[in-house]
Scaffold this active site. Structure first.
Site, PDB file in Angstrom:
ATOM      1  N   HIS A  44      -7.461   4.829  -0.776  1.00 24.04           N
ATOM      2  CA  HIS A  44      -7.284   3.386  -0.939  1.00 24.04           C
ATOM      3  C   HIS A  44      -8.381   2.676  -1.721  1.00 24.04           C
ATOM      4  CE1 HIS A  44     -10.485   2.218   1.854  1.00 24.04           C
ATOM      5  NE2 HIS A  44     -10.161   3.311   2.518  1.00 24.04           N
ATOM      6  N   HIS A  65      -1.621   3.680   2.658  1.00 23.76           N
ATOM      7  CA  HIS A  65      -2.303   2.406   2.922  1.00 23.76           C
ATOM      8  C   HIS A  65      -1.410   1.252   2.463  1.00 23.76           C
ATOM      9  CE1 HIS A  65      -5.533  -0.611   2.709  1.00 23.76           C
ATOM     10  NE2 HIS A  65      -6.328   0.245   3.339  1.00 23.76           N
TER      11      HIS A  65
HETATM   12  C1  UD1 Z   1     -10.427  -3.022   2.907  1.00 19.95           C
HETATM   13  C2  UD1 Z   1     -11.943  -3.054   2.648  1.00 19.95           C
HETATM   14  C3  UD1 Z   1     -12.455  -1.639   2.407  1.00 19.95           C
HETATM   15  C4  UD1 Z   1     -12.044  -0.706   3.531  1.00 19.95           C
HETATM   16  C5  UD1 Z   1     -10.541  -0.764   3.715  1.00 19.95           C
HETATM   17  C6  UD1 Z   1     -10.129   0.063   4.901  1.00 19.95           C
HETATM   18  C7  UD1 Z   1     -12.956  -4.938   1.478  1.00 19.95           C
HETATM   19  C8  UD1 Z   1     -13.146  -5.632   0.192  1.00 19.95           C
HETATM   20  N1  UD1 Z   1     -12.204  -3.844   1.446  1.00 19.95           N
HETATM   21  O1  UD1 Z   1      -9.785  -2.592   1.714  1.00 19.95           O
HETATM   22  O2  UD1 Z   1     -13.873  -1.662   2.323  1.00 19.95           O
HETATM   23  O3  UD1 Z   1     -12.452   0.599   3.213  1.00 19.95           O
HETATM   24  O4  UD1 Z   1     -10.143  -2.129   3.958  1.00 19.95           O
HETATM   25  O5  UD1 Z   1      -8.755   0.313   4.903  1.00 19.95           O
HETATM   26  O6  UD1 Z   1     -13.447  -5.383   2.488  1.00 19.95           O
HETATM   27  N2  UD1 Z   1      -2.544  -5.073   3.626  1.00 19.95           N
HETATM   28  C9  UD1 Z   1      -1.487  -5.371   4.454  1.00 19.95           C
HETATM   29  N3  UD1 Z   1      -1.627  -5.176   5.798  1.00 19.95           N
HETATM   30  C10 UD1 Z   1      -2.750  -4.687   6.349  1.00 19.95           C
HETATM   31  C11 UD1 Z   1      -3.822  -4.354   5.501  1.00 19.95           C
HETATM   32  C12 UD1 Z   1      -3.711  -4.580   4.143  1.00 19.95           C
HETATM   33  O7  UD1 Z   1      -0.441  -5.809   4.003  1.00 19.95           O
HETATM   34  O8  UD1 Z   1      -2.800  -4.515   7.576  1.00 19.95           O
HETATM   35  C13 UD1 Z   1      -2.406  -5.306   2.165  1.00 19.95           C
HETATM   36  C14 UD1 Z   1      -2.374  -6.809   1.832  1.00 19.95           C
HETATM   37  O9  UD1 Z   1      -1.550  -7.014   0.732  1.00 19.95           O
HETATM   38  C15 UD1 Z   1      -3.837  -7.100   1.473  1.00 19.95           C
HETATM   39  C16 UD1 Z   1      -4.183  -5.820   0.741  1.00 19.95           C
HETATM   40  O10 UD1 Z   1      -3.545  -4.774   1.484  1.00 19.95           O
HETATM   41  O11 UD1 Z   1      -3.994  -8.254   0.679  1.00 19.95           O
HETATM   42  C17 UD1 Z   1      -5.647  -5.552   0.576  1.00 19.95           C
HETATM   43  O12 UD1 Z   1      -6.362  -5.690   1.786  1.00 19.95           O
HETATM   44  P1  UD1 Z   1      -7.980  -5.861   1.719  1.00 19.95           P
HETATM   45  O13 UD1 Z   1      -8.516  -5.899   3.110  1.00 19.95           O
HETATM   46  O14 UD1 Z   1      -8.360  -6.969   0.810  1.00 19.95           O
HETATM   47  O15 UD1 Z   1      -8.471  -4.545   1.003  1.00 19.95           O
HETATM   48  P2  UD1 Z   1      -8.287  -3.035   1.347  1.00 19.95           P
HETATM   49  O16 UD1 Z   1      -7.998  -2.335   0.076  1.00 19.95           O
HETATM   50  O17 UD1 Z   1      -7.384  -2.887   2.488  1.00 19.95           O
HETATM   51  N1  UDP Z   2      -6.827   6.131  10.121  1.00 29.18           N
HETATM   52  C1  UDP Z   2      -5.773   5.843  10.981  1.00 29.18           C
HETATM   53  N2  UDP Z   2      -4.489   5.921  10.490  1.00 29.18           N
HETATM   54  C2  UDP Z   2      -4.217   6.265   9.211  1.00 29.18           C
HETATM   55  C3  UDP Z   2      -5.292   6.554   8.343  1.00 29.18           C
HETATM   56  C4  UDP Z   2      -6.579   6.471   8.820  1.00 29.18           C
HETATM   57  O1  UDP Z   2      -5.984   5.518  12.146  1.00 29.18           O
HETATM   58  O2  UDP Z   2      -3.038   6.319   8.833  1.00 29.18           O
HETATM   59  C5  UDP Z   2      -8.201   5.998  10.619  1.00 29.18           C
HETATM   60  C6  UDP Z   2      -9.126   7.171  10.361  1.00 29.18           C
HETATM   61  O3  UDP Z   2      -9.062   8.116  11.403  1.00 29.18           O
HETATM   62  C7  UDP Z   2     -10.493   6.496  10.259  1.00 29.18           C
HETATM   63  C8  UDP Z   2     -10.171   5.125   9.705  1.00 29.18           C
HETATM   64  O4  UDP Z   2      -8.781   4.920   9.919  1.00 29.18           O
HETATM   65  O5  UDP Z   2     -11.101   6.329  11.534  1.00 29.18           O
HETATM   66  C9  UDP Z   2     -10.496   5.051   8.237  1.00 29.18           C
HETATM   67  O6  UDP Z   2      -9.974   3.884   7.684  1.00 29.18           O
HETATM   68  P1  UDP Z   2      -9.811   3.687   6.133  1.00 29.18           P
HETATM   69  O7  UDP Z   2      -9.663   4.994   5.449  1.00 29.18           O
HETATM   70  O8  UDP Z   2      -8.746   2.668   5.950  1.00 29.18           O
HETATM   71  O9  UDP Z   2     -11.181   2.974   5.712  1.00 29.18           O
HETATM   72  P2  UDP Z   2     -12.628   3.509   5.285  1.00 29.18           P
HETATM   73  O10 UDP Z   2     -13.145   4.376   6.365  1.00 29.18           O
HETATM   74  O11 UDP Z   2     -12.498   4.186   3.968  1.00 29.18           O
HETATM   75  O12 UDP Z   2     -13.422   2.249   5.144  1.00 29.18           O
END
Ligand code: UD1
Ligand code: UDP
Length: 372
Positions: free
Chosen positions: A212, A245
């Site tokens: 992601h 994701h």
């Molecule tokens: C965010 C964090 C990243 C972290 C990741 C974990 C920032 C800038 N990024 O990235 O550091 O590693 O989360 O997964 O803080 N969305 C949904 N539902 C959800 C989650 C996301 O629809 O439950 C979609 C939405 O369109 C949202 C987009 O994903 O706008 C991006 O979400 P955002 O939190 O900005 O960035 P991530 O790429 O998820």
């Molecule tokens: N994880 C989860 N479900 C999923 C994918 C990941 O529960 O489908 C958990 C994983 O075990 C880890 C955390 O989510 O603890 C990692 O989150 P993510 O990869 O979104 O973020 P990052 O760690 O890169 O910030």
């Protein structure tokens, strides 16, 4: 009695802070524990908090579809400012390197509240990799009072930036606390799996994929997907499982390039319980995730890290993980090697996990108790 406000917004913050929140809640004679969710993630945050039984006291509900970094920042800062003014905690806790973590630390600093940073001191030295996480964590450190570093290397990185030694505590990573707790749970009672996963034959190698990172959007993600497809075409007894994701920048290329292949199973983001079960069942993990990179070695799984650089060099140095970048040829070569070599997989699996022993949350609580 000290009031601690734990701030979280995304899936990994929920999983990594859950052990700390539960440890705070277990000491009501010492702590009033409150949780504020920015809900930078909506569904994925709720899904991650659920197995721990944690319900936020405050929920800012800031997520917008396809949100920009500035939108997340402005909405989180404004909401957190209100909560801190109202609740006046003695300390706030933030975790890692998300925009929620940066905003939490910043607003804590504005309110002159003590800031505790869980998972402090991770660095790549490149402000655009990972983006914006490297910038976020570098900005959090100078306004933090308690730096909970997961490893000795993270401590050294903080010392290099002139963080006073007495403010740094090497605690291990709380993700291992969460993981060990969840592994024990799923070993007792395996959770239900999506049908596509349940139907994978027992003799298949399972490659678990997650991805992601913002810096890989566009060409990087397309390379990753083409590499997966190429390997899936080459081996009929290898099944890929990819919980995709919810970020639309991820879902578009993944759906376009990988959907419809008989050995590639694209599924929705999984709850932590089934995800840990699946990680345990998997043979190889292919990921760009920070948390998954830390967890997989504890389960004895070789990890291929789809990044050019990582702030978690311990796994690479120990030999649990290999950096493969987002280069199609490199991903295909390293993945093929692991698929074909049980010896190499066993060698990587038998190395001790360098990230913690499951006691990090307890260490953090004891430090807060002694220092606040
Ligand atoms: C965010 C964090 C990243 C972290 C990741 C974990 C920032 C800038 N990024 O990235 O550091 O590693 O989360 O997964 O803080 N969305 C949904 N539902 C959800 C989650 C996301 O629809 O439950 C979609 C939405 O369109 C949202 C987009 O994903 O706008 C991006 O979400 P955002 O939190 O900005 O960035 P991530 O790429 O998820
Ligand atoms: N994880 C989860 N479900 C999923 C994918 C990941 O529960 O489908 C958990 C994983 O075990 C880890 C955390 O989510 O603890 C990692 O989150 P993510 O990869 O979104 O973020 P990052 O760690 O890169 O910030």
């Amino acid at each position: 009695m000290k009031k601690i406000l734990t701030i979280l917004g995304t899936r990994p913050e929920a999983i990594k802070l859950a052990p700390v929140i539960l440890a705070l809640q277990a000491q009501p004679q010492h702590f009033i524990s409150q949780v504020c969710a920015t809900a930078q993630h909506r569904q994925m945050l709720d899904q991650a908090l659920a197995p721990f039984g944690i319900q936020p006291d405050f929920d800012l509900d800031i997520m917008l579809p396809g949100q920009t970094l500035a939108q997340v920042t402005s909405r989180a800062v404004e909401g957190l400012d209100r909560i801190l003014a109202q609740e006046k905690p003695d300390a706030i806790l933030v975790q890692g390197d998300t925009t929620t973590a940066l905003c939490g630390a910043l607003v804590g600093y504005y309110h002159r509240v003590k800031v505790g940073h869980v998972e402090a001191g991770l660095r790549t030295g490149n402000k655009f990799a990972p983006f914006p996480e490297e910038g976020n964590r570098c900005l959090i450190s100078p306004i933090t009072d308690f730096h909970f570093a997961p490893t000795p290397q993270a401590r050294v990185a903080l010392l290099r930036e002139s963080v006073p030694d007495e403010q740094i505590f090497v605690t291990g990573n709380t993700v291992i606390d969460a993981l060990l707790w969840m592994r024990a749970k799923v070993e007792q009672m395996p959770p239900p799996m999506p049908a596509q996963v349940a139907d994978i034959p027992d003799d298949h190698i399972i490659v678990l994929v997650t991805g992601h990172r913002r810096e890989s959007f566009g060409e990087g993600f397309q390379n990753i997907c083409h590499a997966i497809r190429q390997v899936a075409d080459a081996f009929d007894k290898v099944s890929f499982v990819y919980p995709v994701h919810l970020n639309p920048n991820v879902r578009e290329p993944v759906g376009r390039i990988l959907a419809g292949h008989p050995n590639i199973h694209l599924i929705e983001p999984m709850g932590y319980e089934p995800f840990v079960w699946l990680m345990n069942r998997a043979t190889i993990v292919l990921t760009d995730s920070g948390g998954v990179q830390e967890e997989a070695p504890s389960l004895g799984k070789p990890v291929l890290v789809m990044r050019e650089t990582t702030e978690r060099p311990e796994g690479i140095e120990a030999g649990n993980a290999i950096l493969v970048g987002v280069d199609q040829a490199k991903i295909v070569a390293e993945l093929t090697k692991l698929i074909q070599s049980p010896e190499e997989r066993a060698r990587m699996a038998n190395i001790r996990n360098p990230y913690g022993d499951g006691t990090s949350a307890q260490k953090i609580i004891e430090i807060l108790l002694a220092r606040l």
